[in-house]
Write an enzyme that holds these catalytic residues in place. Sequence first.
Site, PDB file in Angstrom:
ATOM      1  N   SER A 118       0.713  -1.234   0.045  1.00 40.73           N
ATOM      2  CA  SER A 118      -0.226   0.353  -0.222  1.00 40.73           C
ATOM      3  C   SER A 118       0.360   1.343   0.475  1.00 40.73           C
ATOM      4  O   SER A 118       2.229   1.583   0.269  1.00 40.73           O
ATOM      5  CB  SER A 118      -0.433   0.161   1.399  1.00 40.73           C
ATOM      6  OG  SER A 118      -1.979   1.438   1.868  1.00 40.73           O
ATOM      7  N   TYR A 130      -1.925  -1.211  10.332  1.00 40.74           N
ATOM      8  CA  TYR A 130      -1.821  -1.402   9.476  1.00 40.74           C
ATOM      9  C   TYR A 130      -0.987  -1.054   8.469  1.00 40.74           C
ATOM     10  O   TYR A 130      -0.275  -1.225   7.943  1.00 40.74           O
ATOM     11  CB  TYR A 130      -3.173  -0.249   8.494  1.00 40.74           C
ATOM     12  CG  TYR A 130      -3.582  -0.858   6.959  1.00 40.74           C
ATOM     13  CD1 TYR A 130      -3.973  -2.340   6.521  1.00 40.74           C
ATOM     14  CD2 TYR A 130      -3.349   0.132   6.387  1.00 40.74           C
ATOM     15  CE1 TYR A 130      -4.262  -2.026   5.122  1.00 40.74           C
ATOM     16  CE2 TYR A 130      -3.880  -0.252   4.647  1.00 40.74           C
ATOM     17  CZ  TYR A 130      -4.128  -1.338   4.231  1.00 40.74           C
ATOM     18  OH  TYR A 130      -4.301  -1.341   3.092  1.00 40.74           O
TER      19      TYR A 130
HETATM   20  N1  LIG Z   1      -8.417  -0.288  -1.337  1.00 37.76           N
HETATM   21  C1  LIG Z   1      -7.489   0.411  -1.261  1.00 37.76           C
HETATM   22  O1  LIG Z   1      -8.019   1.883  -1.378  1.00 37.76           O
HETATM   23  C2  LIG Z   1      -6.252   0.029  -1.445  1.00 37.76           C
HETATM   24  C3  LIG Z   1      -5.338   0.713  -1.443  1.00 37.76           C
HETATM   25  C4  LIG Z   1      -3.559   0.265  -0.719  1.00 37.76           C
HETATM   26  C5  LIG Z   1      -4.227  -0.847  -0.287  1.00 37.76           C
HETATM   27  N2  LIG Z   1      -4.551  -1.570  -0.371  1.00 37.76           N
HETATM   28  C6  LIG Z   1      -4.720  -3.741   0.213  1.00 37.76           C
HETATM   29  O2  LIG Z   1      -5.046  -3.917  -1.048  1.00 37.76           O
HETATM   30  C7  LIG Z   1      -5.481  -5.193  -0.901  1.00 37.76           C
HETATM   31  C8  LIG Z   1      -7.052  -5.527  -1.410  1.00 37.76           C
HETATM   32  O3  LIG Z   1      -7.940  -5.070  -0.594  1.00 37.76           O
HETATM   33  P1  LIG Z   1     -10.330  -4.631  -1.250  1.00 37.76           P
HETATM   34  O4  LIG Z   1      -9.255  -2.831  -1.006  1.00 37.76           O
HETATM   35  O5  LIG Z   1      -9.742  -5.263  -2.323  1.00 37.76           O
HETATM   36  O6  LIG Z   1      -9.982  -5.115  -0.167  1.00 37.76           O
HETATM   37  P2  LIG Z   1     -12.131  -5.537   0.067  1.00 37.76           P
HETATM   38  O7  LIG Z   1     -12.653  -5.370  -0.610  1.00 37.76           O
HETATM   39  O8  LIG Z   1     -11.948  -5.649   0.910  1.00 37.76           O
HETATM   40  O9  LIG Z   1     -11.626  -6.943  -0.849  1.00 37.76           O
HETATM   41  C9  LIG Z   1     -10.488  -7.710   0.344  1.00 37.76           C
HETATM   42  C10 LIG Z   1     -10.850  -9.121   0.427  1.00 37.76           C
HETATM   43  O10 LIG Z   1      -9.900  -9.830   0.736  1.00 37.76           O
HETATM   44  C11 LIG Z   1     -10.712 -11.500   1.498  1.00 37.76           C
HETATM   45  N3  LIG Z   1     -10.582 -11.721   3.035  1.00 37.76           N
HETATM   46  C12 LIG Z   1     -10.698 -11.307   3.475  1.00 37.76           C
HETATM   47  N4  LIG Z   1     -10.344 -11.806   4.921  1.00 37.76           N
HETATM   48  C13 LIG Z   1      -9.468 -13.101   4.087  1.00 37.76           C
HETATM   49  C14 LIG Z   1      -9.099 -13.898   5.221  1.00 37.76           C
HETATM   50  N5  LIG Z   1      -8.398 -14.349   6.057  1.00 37.76           N
HETATM   51  N6  LIG Z   1      -8.432 -14.695   4.649  1.00 37.76           N
HETATM   52  C15 LIG Z   1      -8.781 -14.474   2.850  1.00 37.76           C
HETATM   53  N7  LIG Z   1      -9.068 -13.830   2.471  1.00 37.76           N
HETATM   54  C16 LIG Z   1      -9.360 -12.612   2.529  1.00 37.76           C
HETATM   55  C17 LIG Z   1     -12.023 -11.260   0.671  1.00 37.76           C
HETATM   56  O11 LIG Z   1     -12.464 -12.426   0.846  1.00 37.76           O
HETATM   57  P3  LIG Z   1     -13.987 -13.008   1.656  1.00 37.76           P
HETATM   58  O12 LIG Z   1     -15.021 -11.261   0.999  1.00 37.76           O
HETATM   59  O13 LIG Z   1     -14.220 -13.940   1.117  1.00 37.76           O
HETATM   60  O14 LIG Z   1     -13.634 -12.586   3.092  1.00 37.76           O
HETATM   61  C18 LIG Z   1     -12.168 -10.283  -0.385  1.00 37.76           C
HETATM   62  O15 LIG Z   1     -12.098 -10.642  -1.386  1.00 37.76           O
HETATM   63  C19 LIG Z   1      -5.198  -5.549   0.618  1.00 37.76           C
HETATM   64  O16 LIG Z   1      -4.332  -5.682   0.819  1.00 37.76           O
HETATM   65  C20 LIG Z   1      -5.566  -3.764   1.498  1.00 37.76           C
HETATM   66  O17 LIG Z   1      -4.726  -3.319   2.461  1.00 37.76           O
HETATM   67  C21 LIG Z   1      -6.003  -1.153  -1.134  1.00 37.76           C
END
Ligand SMILES: NC(=O)c1ccc[n+]([C@@H]2O[C@H](COP(=O)([O-])OP(=O)(O)OC[C@H]3O[C@@H](n4cnc5c(N)ncnc54)[C@H](OP(=O)(O)O)[C@@H]3O)[C@@H](O)[C@H]2O)c1
Length: 247
Positions: free
Chosen positions: A142, A156
């Site tokens: 991130s 985080y």
């Molecule tokens: N969105 C942003 O602005 C942003 C920015 C920088 C970095 N990131 C990083 O990008 C990644 C994805 O973020 P996102 O925004 O796409 O998140 P999201 O929309 O909340 O989706 C999270 C995903 O992770 C899965 N997940 C959650 N807990 C889990 C577990 N214990 N084991 C396996 N799968 C799990 C969820 O599946 P289930 O629903 O089946 O649990 C879902 O598919 C993360 O690492 C986050 O830190 C995001």
Amino acid sequence: MNQPLSNKVALVTGGSRGIGAAICQKLASHGAHVVVNYASSPDAAKKLVEQIVTDGGQAIAIKADMSDPAQVISLFNEAEKSLGKVSILVNNAGTAVPGSLAEITDEDFDKQINLNVRGVFVASREAARRMESGGRIINIGSSLGEAVPMPGLSIYCATKFTIAGLTRGWARDLGPQKITVNCVEPGPIDTESNPADGPQANYQKAVTALGRYGKPEEVASLVAYVASPEASNITGATLRVDGGWGA
Ligand SMILES: NC(=O)c1ccc[n+]([C@@H]2O[C@H](COP(=O)([O-])OP(=O)(O)OC[C@H]3O[C@@H](n4cnc5c(N)ncnc54)[C@H](OP(=O)(O)O)[C@@H]3O)[C@@H](O)[C@H]2O)c1
């Protein structure tokens, strides 16, 4: 048509929704056979697999909580049995539990460390033991793994700083096996966990150079490039897709 990832098996953790789902679709569209890992959204995972197959790709969904080491190992066993050896691992599953230092609980600390760090470690170690030459490990960090621009996100951010550091060490460890390890750092990306119309959205847009949120597909495009044979000399790198957040 010859596709850059044909005959590759890609495992995307947390692949059912958000950035992970876009990565699954992109890798499948480049010819990879994709394992969509999910923890608690079977319907979203099933729908995504159906969409990928409708679009002419190959994918299966496998449930595993990435914060549980035993489930991570079972996930690799099941993936290998169904599709063959994993050649691309995308460590995407992650969670953020905001809280200032005086308020953060042990449970919230453990939840973030266990998924964002230990889950990535156990999955990458499994990959290191099983992957063949040419393999790819891509960690989703991130822009909050580079700086802490607001209060309440210390744990985080620490997990994402850790991921960027581990990426460098693992690149050294796995270089002799011709396996690359890289970290892709998204800025604000429009997903359910950080919606572009959410309470923190205006601040996040303002600190990017482009003045907007990124799309999950924009992260997926960079991941697909790093996964491709064209990126064979890139390892130990931290690559930003953040709209200029870190400029
Ligand atoms: N969105 C942003 O602005 C942003 C920015 C920088 C970095 N990131 C990083 O990008 C990644 C994805 O973020 P996102 O925004 O796409 O998140 P999201 O929309 O909340 O989706 C999270 C995903 O992770 C899965 N997940 C959650 N807990 C889990 C577990 N214990 N084991 C396996 N799968 C799990 C969820 O599946 P289930 O629903 O089946 O649990 C879902 O598919 C993360 O690492 C986050 O830190 C995001």
